[in-house]
Design a protein around this motif. Structure first.
Motif, mmCIF file in Angstrom:
data_model
loop_
_atom_site.group_PDB
_atom_site.id
_atom_site.type_symbol
_atom_site.label_atom_id
_atom_site.label_comp_id
_atom_site.label_asym_id
_atom_site.label_seq_id
_atom_site.Cartn_x
_atom_site.Cartn_y
_atom_site.Cartn_z
ATOM 1 N N PHE A 227 28.553 -13.519 -31.431
ATOM 2 C CA PHE A 227 27.794 -12.566 -30.527
ATOM 3 C C PHE A 227 28.693 -11.702 -30.815
ATOM 4 O O PHE A 227 28.100 -10.212 -31.563
ATOM 5 N N GLY A 228 29.885 -11.657 -29.844
ATOM 6 C CA GLY A 228 30.843 -9.569 -30.430
ATOM 7 C C GLY A 228 31.253 -9.236 -32.325
ATOM 8 O O GLY A 228 30.659 -8.147 -31.961
ATOM 9 N N ALA A 229 31.458 -10.545 -32.590
ATOM 10 C CA ALA A 229 31.896 -9.753 -33.998
ATOM 11 C C ALA A 229 30.763 -9.662 -34.622
ATOM 12 O O ALA A 229 31.010 -8.345 -35.009
ATOM 13 N N ARG A 230 28.896 -9.574 -34.610
ATOM 14 C CA ARG A 230 27.699 -8.998 -35.396
ATOM 15 C C ARG A 230 27.474 -8.383 -34.633
ATOM 16 O O ARG A 230 26.429 -7.973 -34.795
ATOM 17 N N SER A 231 27.670 -8.213 -32.897
ATOM 18 C CA SER A 231 26.963 -7.240 -32.092
ATOM 19 C C SER A 231 26.961 -6.089 -32.476
ATOM 20 O O SER A 231 26.320 -5.292 -32.454
ATOM 21 N N ASP A 232 28.004 -4.656 -33.211
ATOM 22 C CA ASP A 232 27.761 -3.345 -33.420
ATOM 23 C C ASP A 232 26.539 -3.628 -34.698
ATOM 24 O O ASP A 232 25.989 -2.449 -34.675
ATOM 25 N N GLU B 199 33.804 -9.055 -25.737
ATOM 26 C CA GLU B 199 34.909 -7.788 -26.553
ATOM 27 C C GLU B 199 35.708 -8.076 -27.538
ATOM 28 O O GLU B 199 36.102 -7.591 -27.846
ATOM 29 N N ARG B 200 36.380 -9.803 -27.046
ATOM 30 C CA ARG B 200 37.922 -9.430 -28.136
ATOM 31 C C ARG B 200 36.527 -10.182 -29.528
ATOM 32 O O ARG B 200 37.535 -9.767 -30.619
ATOM 33 N N GLY B 201 35.406 -11.349 -29.672
ATOM 34 C CA GLY B 201 34.954 -10.993 -31.292
ATOM 35 C C GLY B 201 34.571 -9.185 -31.560
ATOM 36 O O GLY B 201 34.933 -9.102 -32.303
ATOM 37 N N ARG B 202 34.528 -8.396 -30.523
ATOM 38 C CA ARG B 202 33.884 -7.753 -31.075
ATOM 39 C C ARG B 202 35.480 -6.584 -31.348
ATOM 40 O O ARG B 202 35.208 -5.842 -32.616
#
Length: 419
Positions: free
Chosen positions: A99-104, A59-62
């Motif tokens: 993973f969070g950063a690219r998940s969207d 969630e932090r990365g997202r």
């Protein structure tokens, strides 16, 4: 394997409902009665803050990506990567942030590809184009490059899907190849900028699975990754799986690399380096199981426990011996002997080292720790794991339970009392 991490991370990032089964089990004691005589009592693991680390990091990365705080994201990934930080279970923090950063972007594309409706190029390419813009603005940042490269790897697998390669539509095949090619073009810059990064080395290994080159130097790539992060057993397990003949290796190379890994990680794992490399491979492949050095494998189990005796590891090893390996019984006579002998280690793992139950680990053990398995009902999945664990543990303690004793697991070991 990389796509196993991908699926595992996706599950960690799910809703709070997905972690409810163990949350509700706080302070609970699971009990099982054998033939109305003895009773088995074992605490069920509480869900503490450390168990939520993986989801919170994703969630932090997202959040950082959504807020365009890419410099901050890069700094946090750098710090976690340099410190070899990992969530419980071994998922690296830097990988979870990525993973969070690219998940969207990735999840939107996966949804579009599985929705069954007409989709436009913008649906599938718009998100990755935005990530590519970030890369152009930060051309020398290996962590941002890593996020974009891994997004391409994820999209390649999304296009690849689960169809047989011979039945894959031409568009899907070409898009899959194009995304893998783009990832392969980005990663060398990351490697030059961060030559000692486990996250970048792991991405190089992930890329191998998509290229499937006949002369791929898989062992060399994994040896580099393991040397950079030798305390993380996930890298060793992935190497063993990829050295099976169905991927890039042979049974001879699997054994050789398992022995080499044990020698190279002797100061950290003892003989455990051999066990970790063989761990998933012999569960997946009957011939590999038939060929494994059982005595050395069990010595490795003991060395792992001596060096890493937390309950998550004990549950993992016990469930593997009692459940995962036994799933293949009856398929190959020679492999059956190895499965049975290794399975006997569950007795001392449970009697001497287990103090609490982790139901989800046992549930995953029944599926061979296959992270691509879809979990429709987390509650039923955890309940199934608890039932399997209690059945296996009761079977090991059947003599005591059958004689009418109550068996209770405590932090100080097993306690036996007459009812």
């Amino acid at each position: 394997m990389f796509w196993s991490f991908r699926a595992a991370a996706a599950r960690i990032s799910g809703s709070r409902k997905q972690i409810a089964p163990e949350r509700r089990a706080q302070n609970a004691v699971a009990a099982a009665t054998l033939a109305d005589t003895g009773q088995l009592n074992i605490p069920v693991a509480q869900l503490g803050p450390s168990d939520l680390i993986g989801r919170d990091v994703i969630e932090r990365g997202r959040y950082l990506a959504r807020q365009d705080l890419w410099t901050q994201l890069s700094a946090e990934m750098h710090a976690a990567d340099a410190a070899r930080e990992a969530a419980p279970g071994g998922l690296p923090i830097a990988d979870l942030l990525a993973f969070g950063a690219r998940s969207d972007v990735v999840l939107a594309a996966e949804h579009a590809l599985t929705d069954g409706k007409a989709i436009s190029d913008y649906d599938l390419l718009g998100g990755i184009a935005e990530l590519e813009n970030e890369l152009r603005e930060h051309p020398d940042d290996p962590m941002i490059g890593l996020v974009v490269a891994l997004a391409h790897v994820d999209l390649a697998w999304a296009w690849r899907g689960t169809a047989w390669e011979t039945t894959l539509p031409p568009l899907h095949r070409s898009r899959c190849a194009a995304h893998f090619d783009r990832a392969a073009a980005i990663l060398p810059n990351c490697r030059r900028a961060a030559p000692n990064s486990p996250a970048v080395a792991a991405a190089d290994c992930a890329l191998l699975a998509g290229q499937r080159k006949a002369q791929a130097r898989v062992a060399d790539q994994y040896e580099k990754l393991i040397a950079l992060d030798p305390r993380n057993h996930r890298h060793m397990r992935a190497m063993g799986s990829h050295l099976l003949p169905r991927w890039f290796g042979s049974y001879q190379e699997l054994e050789l690399q398992a022995l080499r890994n044990a020698a190279q990680t002797q100061d950290i794992w003892g003989a455990g380096g051999y066990t970790w490399v063989q761990f998933d491979a012999i569960a997946l492949d009957e011939e590999a199981c038939a060929r494994v050095d059982v005595e050395y494998f069990i010595e490795g189990l003991r060395d792992i426990v001596q060096r890493q005796s937390d309950q998550q590891t004990i549950n993992l090893l016990a469930a593997y011996c009692a459940i995962t390996l036994q799933n293949g019984l009856g398929l190959d006579e020679r492999a059956d002997l190895a499965r049975t002998q290794i399975g006997e280690a569950a007795d001392w793992l449970i009697r001497d080292h287990l103090t609490e139950l982790h139901p989800l680990i046992w549930a995953h053990a029944a599926d061979g720790f296959n992270n691509s398995v879809r979990i429709n009902s987390p509650e039923r999945f955890a309940a199934r794991g608890q039932r399997d664990a209690l059945r296996a543990i009761s079977n090991l303690l059947r003599d005591e339970l059958g004689s009418g004793k109550s068996v209770t697991f405590t932090p100080n070991g097993l306690q036996f009392t007459h009812q």
